[in-house]
Write a protein that holds these residues in place. Structure first.
Motif, PDB file in Angstrom:
ATOM      1  N   LEU A  69       0.830  -1.203   0.000  1.00  0.00           N
ATOM      2  CA  LEU A  69       0.000   0.000   0.000  1.00  0.00           C
ATOM      3  C   LEU A  69       0.868   1.258   0.000  1.00  0.00           C
ATOM      4  CD1 LEU A  69      -2.796  -1.095   2.505  1.00  0.00           C
ATOM      5  CD2 LEU A  69      -2.786  -1.241   0.011  1.00  0.00           C
ATOM      6  N   ASP A  70       1.945   1.242   0.780  1.00  0.00           N
ATOM      7  CA  ASP A  70       2.885   2.370   0.763  1.00  0.00           C
ATOM      8  C   ASP A  70       3.490   2.548  -0.622  1.00  0.00           C
ATOM      9  OD1 ASP A  70       2.479   2.765   3.481  1.00  0.00           O
ATOM     10  OD2 ASP A  70       4.243   1.601   4.071  1.00  0.00           O
ATOM     11  N   ALA A  71       3.869   1.432  -1.245  1.00  0.00           N
ATOM     12  CA  ALA A  71       4.513   1.495  -2.555  1.00  0.00           C
ATOM     13  C   ALA A  71       3.578   2.049  -3.608  1.00  0.00           C
ATOM     14  CB  ALA A  71       5.008   0.111  -2.956  1.00  0.00           C
ATOM     15  N   VAL A  72       2.311   1.647  -3.573  1.00  0.00           N
ATOM     16  CA  VAL A  72       1.347   2.142  -4.551  1.00  0.00           C
ATOM     17  C   VAL A  72       1.126   3.641  -4.360  1.00  0.00           C
ATOM     18  CG1 VAL A  72      -1.067   2.013  -5.286  1.00  0.00           C
ATOM     19  CG2 VAL A  72       0.215  -0.093  -4.845  1.00  0.00           C
ATOM     20  N   GLU A  73       1.016   4.065  -3.124  1.00  0.00           N
ATOM     21  CA  GLU A  73       0.828   5.495  -2.852  1.00  0.00           C
ATOM     22  C   GLU A  73       2.009   6.334  -3.334  1.00  0.00           C
ATOM     23  OE1 GLU A  73      -2.086   6.298   0.911  1.00  0.00           O
ATOM     24  OE2 GLU A  73       0.018   5.916   1.353  1.00  0.00           O
ATOM     25  N   ASN A  74       3.198   5.775  -3.286  1.00  0.00           N
ATOM     26  CA  ASN A  74       4.400   6.518  -3.629  1.00  0.00           C
ATOM     27  C   ASN A  74       4.925   6.203  -5.024  1.00  0.00           C
ATOM     28  OD1 ASN A  74       5.353   8.082  -1.073  1.00  0.00           O
ATOM     29  ND2 ASN A  74       4.634   6.104  -0.329  1.00  0.00           N
ATOM     30  N   PHE A  75       4.086   5.604  -5.856  1.00  0.00           N
ATOM     31  CA  PHE A  75       4.465   5.302  -7.230  1.00  0.00           C
ATOM     32  C   PHE A  75       4.242   6.565  -8.057  1.00  0.00           C
ATOM     33  CE2 PHE A  75       4.667   3.007 -11.224  1.00  0.00           C
ATOM     34  CZ  PHE A  75       5.484   1.923 -10.939  1.00  0.00           C
ATOM     35  N   ARG A  76       5.263   7.399  -8.154  1.00  0.00           N
ATOM     36  CA  ARG A  76       5.188   8.703  -8.800  1.00  0.00           C
ATOM     37  C   ARG A  76       6.404   8.905  -9.684  1.00  0.00           C
ATOM     38  NH1 ARG A  76       1.064   7.999  -6.544  1.00  0.00           N
ATOM     39  NH2 ARG A  76      -0.033   9.309  -5.014  1.00  0.00           N
TER      40      ARG A  76
END
Length: 446
Positions: A69-76
């Protein structure tokens, strides 16, 4: 042993960098081609599953969901990342423009972290446009494959240890960032503490520490080393007693710290024999409350062999952070359904590749439920693509994790850890056997 109370941890206390390049080149290749073909916006469903458990394992453990979930949120794709892609000519300018605005806006469902899984279990389902979902393949798999492997090893070790606490001590045996993830996964699987301060800082896991042989060797005598440690840390500390002669060290430890000595650690030798001798000696010296901690390349089999020994805690390193022989779960991320056009109302069509060599997939957006017997014990993992049978509606496993790009299911590690202990207790008793065997319950497709 000296334990630091982490107190409440409201969230990650450190900044998380962009995860956009934790991906494979081919994902961007597919993205560019799909954008050019006009198929990138087709609604798609990807699922994470494994075709088989590691050889001999009876169940898997879902771990790493919170990190996903952290990784998806920070996929920028920020400016430096876009510049890198442009300089290397990895994608063309229209694709770079699309990536600059990338935000995952889809939905993610999955098994709750700490749950167990079996071959074919759709333990994560990612839904959205093809373009936004396909980019997440590698980062999701890298997290789930690693963390679930560590958690499964930890769970087996926790079963073997029974009520005796386990200490994660593997930071020096793996990559420095993997060590933090491994500590988190070990805690999910049943470990009580970690020696890794980064894991304590980032995730609030209780940390502990003893001392190394170097500290004893630094001093002119073992007694001087023990006295220095007790004077600084108090009688409740843990003294390492196998640098020279174990019996003499135990005698000196109790003489210096008194019968209130917290614990002694044994790191070498025949642990079963030495533990019995040390326990007898401690009791004779009046240190009946002093605990015995053993370390030294332990795995679940060594822990089980010490079940009858007077051991109070185990410290595990190398075997834990390498998955006790199975450092990955062989999970895959496969497209299982997609729409025939970019129309949001277009129906989903099941898709699956035809393959030889056991690499088969089953198409369709799936649900999963665990059927229980009359005693409430799991008896089958049931997976389907049609309506959920009425008797299984209340036993469904997937929960909503991300809705419209927003995380909706964050949990504390203690909740996850307790869930795993409860779920494991609901499996057939044979799940805790360390002997090689098939999955403890079958997977059924309906």
């Amino acid at each position: 042993m000296n334990t630091a109370d982490p107190g409440p941890v409201p969230g990650l206390p450190v900044d998380v960098p962009s995860t956009a390049l934790f991906t494979d080149h081919y994902e961007l290749t597919m993205l560019q081609a799909a954008l050019h073909a006009g198929t990138a916006d087709r609604r798609s469903v990807f699922e994470v599953f494994t075709r088989r458990l590691p050889d001999g394992r009876r169940y898997g453990v879902v771990a790493g969901t919170g990190r996903v979930l952290d990784a998806v949120e920070n996929f920028r794709f920020d400016a430096p990342v876009l510049d890198f892609l442009r300089e290397r000519r990895i994608v063309d300018e229209p694709t770079l423009a699309w990536l600059a605005d990338y935000r995952f806006t889809g939905d993610i469902w999955g098994y709750p972290e700490g749950e167990v899984y079996f071959p074919g279990s759709p333990l994560l389902r990612v839904e959205g446009s093809f373009a936004e979902c396909v980019l997440l393949e590698t980062v999701i798999l890298s997290i789930l494959n690693h963390d679930s492997a560590i958690a499964a090893a930890a769970s087996r070790m926790a079963s073997a240890a029974g009520d005796r606490p386990l200490i994660e001590m593997g930071a020096r045996r793996t990559h420095e960032l993997a060590a933090v993830a491994a500590s988190r996964a070990a805690y999910v699987g049943g470990f009580a503490t970690t020696s890794d301060l980064a894991a304590g800082f980032r995730y609030g896991i209780p940390t502990v520490g003893t001392s190394a042989h170097a500290f004893t060797l630094l001093h002119d005598s073992e007694r001087d080393a023990f006295r220095a440690q007790v004077d600084s840390l108090g009688a409740g500390t843990t003294l390492l007693v196998d640098t020279y002669d174990v019996a003499e060290a135990v005698r000196a430890a109790v003489d210096i710290a008194g019968p209130e000595l917290g614990a002694v650690r044994i790191d070498s030798g025949d642990l079963l024999l030495v533990a019995h001798r040390v326990r007898d000696q401690l009791d004779t010296l009046g240190a009946t409350g002093t605990r015995i901690v053993v370390t030294s390349d332990l795995d679940e089999y060594a822990i089980a062999s010490l079940a009858a020994a007077p051991v109070d805690a185990y410290g595990v390193g190398t075997q834990l952070v390498t998955g006790s022989g199975h450092p990955t779960c062989s999970m895959v991320y496969k497209l299982v359904a997609r729409a025939g056009s970019a129309d949001p109302k277009a129906p989903l069509v099941p898709v699956a590749k035809k393959a030889l060599g056991g690499k088969t997939s089953i198409g369709g957006r799936k649900w999963a439920a665990r059927r229980l017997d009359a005693y409430g014990v799991a008896e089958a993992e049931v997976i389907g693509t049609g309506p959920v049978p009425a008797e299984l509606v209340d036993q469904q496993l997937l929960v909503e994790l991300v809705k419209g790009g927003t995380v909706v299911a964050r949990e504390t590690l203690d909740v996850v850890r307790d869930r795993h202990a409860s779920v494991r207790a609901g499996l057939p008793l044979s799940a805790t056997q360390l002997s090689r065997g098939e999955p403890v319950i079958p997977t059924e497709y309906v």
